[in-house]
Design an enzyme around this catalytic site. Structure first.
Site, PDB file in Angstrom:
ATOM      1  N   SER A 103      -7.702  -4.313   3.567  1.00 56.60           N
ATOM      2  CA  SER A 103      -8.357  -3.759   2.387  1.00 56.60           C
ATOM      3  C   SER A 103      -9.818  -3.521   2.704  1.00 56.60           C
ATOM      4  CB  SER A 103      -8.217  -4.713   1.201  1.00 56.60           C
ATOM      5  OG  SER A 103      -8.680  -4.109   0.011  1.00 56.60           O
ATOM      6  N   ARG A 104     -10.366  -2.459   2.164  1.00 51.86           N
ATOM      7  CA  ARG A 104     -11.767  -2.129   2.448  1.00 51.86           C
ATOM      8  C   ARG A 104     -12.733  -3.081   1.774  1.00 51.86           C
ATOM      9  NH1 ARG A 104     -12.657   3.827   0.608  1.00 51.86           N
ATOM     10  NH2 ARG A 104     -11.302   3.090  -1.071  1.00 51.86           N
TER      11      ARG A 104
ATOM     12  N   ASP B 131       0.868   8.004 -14.639  1.00 51.78           N
ATOM     13  CA  ASP B 131       0.880   6.774 -13.848  1.00 51.78           C
ATOM     14  C   ASP B 131       1.647   5.681 -14.581  1.00 51.78           C
ATOM     15  OD1 ASP B 131      -0.202   5.132 -11.486  1.00 51.78           O
ATOM     16  OD2 ASP B 131      -0.897   3.986 -13.225  1.00 51.78           O
TER      17      ASP B 131
ATOM     18  N   LYS C 246       4.822   2.211  -6.649  1.00 55.04           N
ATOM     19  CA  LYS C 246       5.073   3.483  -7.329  1.00 55.04           C
ATOM     20  C   LYS C 246       3.752   4.196  -7.644  1.00 55.04           C
ATOM     21  CE  LYS C 246       3.560   2.420 -11.570  1.00 55.04           C
ATOM     22  NZ  LYS C 246       2.606   3.205 -12.383  1.00 55.04           N
TER      23      LYS C 246
ATOM     24  N   ILE D 282      -3.301  -4.608  -8.860  1.00 54.42           N
ATOM     25  CA  ILE D 282      -1.850  -4.744  -8.869  1.00 54.42           C
ATOM     26  C   ILE D 282      -1.379  -5.676  -7.762  1.00 54.42           C
ATOM     27  CG2 ILE D 282      -1.355  -2.740  -7.399  1.00 54.42           C
ATOM     28  CD1 ILE D 282       0.611  -3.850 -10.533  1.00 54.42           C
TER      29      ILE D 282
END
Length: 309
Positions: A37-38, A169, A91, A15
């Site tokens: 970010s990992r 979701d 969201k 996303i």
């Protein structure tokens, strides 16, 4: 803070790459400064393994946009607010309503902006639909939000864990539209959640609600649908049916198509975030999440075949 807001993005997944990064690039009010970010990096900015490292290094950062799954969003948002950063939430805004309430209070206490986004509310059909329905006698509302989970969420295990919402979701996108376009509040009356035997969240659900005048609002969500997605809302009124389709990209009234502007859901979100920061305001509407929470609290559960992996 200058007019251009320095921004960090946390959680560089699908996303973020598909929607957030292009929208930020198109919004002159923001400058993407850093990402955390990992498992991913973004070229042209400073990258960190996690939010803690980003906040420690980027002292001058103005704001962060959180795109990680909802189960970790509270801890991230709280850390960012405590570091003095404005926060935008993908969201749903949290895994629980209680988390969001605490974050909203913290933002207010610190004088910071908290923006709980609902990208589908920025779809082209939403505001024209809201304006038209404001003066109409509404008789009934039917929501059908159906897609193939294996196409839209391949390998995303978090959606099946507690807090991941399952079919809600995508379904919460429909609820975000409905709670925006209808002139009265909704109350859940009944719900059925269909849950595969090997996961924690539903693969399908049916919600029966009513507005405060008793108008029925029925929603059907299903992740076993395909190959063509069905993202539709039909509002029956005394002046004909208002129909939203393609997730908010198309609108018709009494059978006649309505001309709409271009699709710009995420650019509109970032423009609104910038305006909120400039005005020193927050925007936190939990009504879509509250309906989902009520469904989990009040709904009947039906077990179905294992989903598999």
């Amino acid at each position: 803070m200058s007019d251009q807001v320095s921004l960090g993005v946390v959680g560089i997944g699908k996303i973020a790459r598909d929607q957030h990064l292009p929208a930020i690039d198109a919004e002159p009010g923001f400058k993407l400064t850093a990402c955390a970010s990992r498992h991913a990096e973004v070229t042209g900015v400073r990258n960190y393994r996690d939010l803690r490292a980003l906040l420690a290094a980027e002292r001058e950062l103005d704001a962060v946009s959180l795109c990680a799954p909802p189960q970790v969003r509270y801890a991230q948002a709280r850390a960012a607010l405590e570091a003095g950063k404005h926060v935008m939430l993908e969201k749903p805004p949290g895994a629980t309503l209680g988390e969001v309430a605490v974050l909203e209070a913290l933002a207010r206490e610190r004088g910071l902006t908290l923006f709980a986004t609902w990208h589908s509310r920025c779809a082209s059909a939403v505001e024209p639909a809201r304006e038209w329905l404001a003066t109409r006698a509404i008789r009934a509302v039917q929501v059908r939000w159906k897609e193939d989970v294996r196409r839209w969420h391949p390998g995303q295990q978090w959606i099946w864990e507690p807090g991941g919402l399952g079919v809600f979701d995508p379904g919460i996108n429909a609820l975000s539209i409905v709670t925006r376009i209808l002139p009265r509040e909704l109350v859940l009356r009944e719900a059925t959640l269909i849950v595969p035997s090997d996961v924690q969240t539903p693969i399908a659900a049916e919600l029966d609600c009513a507005d405060t005048d008793g108008v029925p609002v029925r929603a059907e969500f299903d992740w076993r649908h395909g190959p063509v997605e069905q993202w539709e809302i039909a509002v029956d009124t005394a002046d004909g049916v208002l129909a939203i389709s393609r997730g908010g990209a198309q609108l018709s009234i009494a059978g006649e198509p309505v001309e709409l502007g271009p699709e710009r859901e995420y650019p509109a979100l970032y423009a609104h975030f910038h305006a909120l920061i400039a005005r020193g305001e927050s925007d936190v509407d939990v009504r879509p999440l509250r309906l989902v929470a009520d469904a989990f609290l009040f709904g009947r559960r039906v077990q179905t075949d294992a989903f598999g992996r």
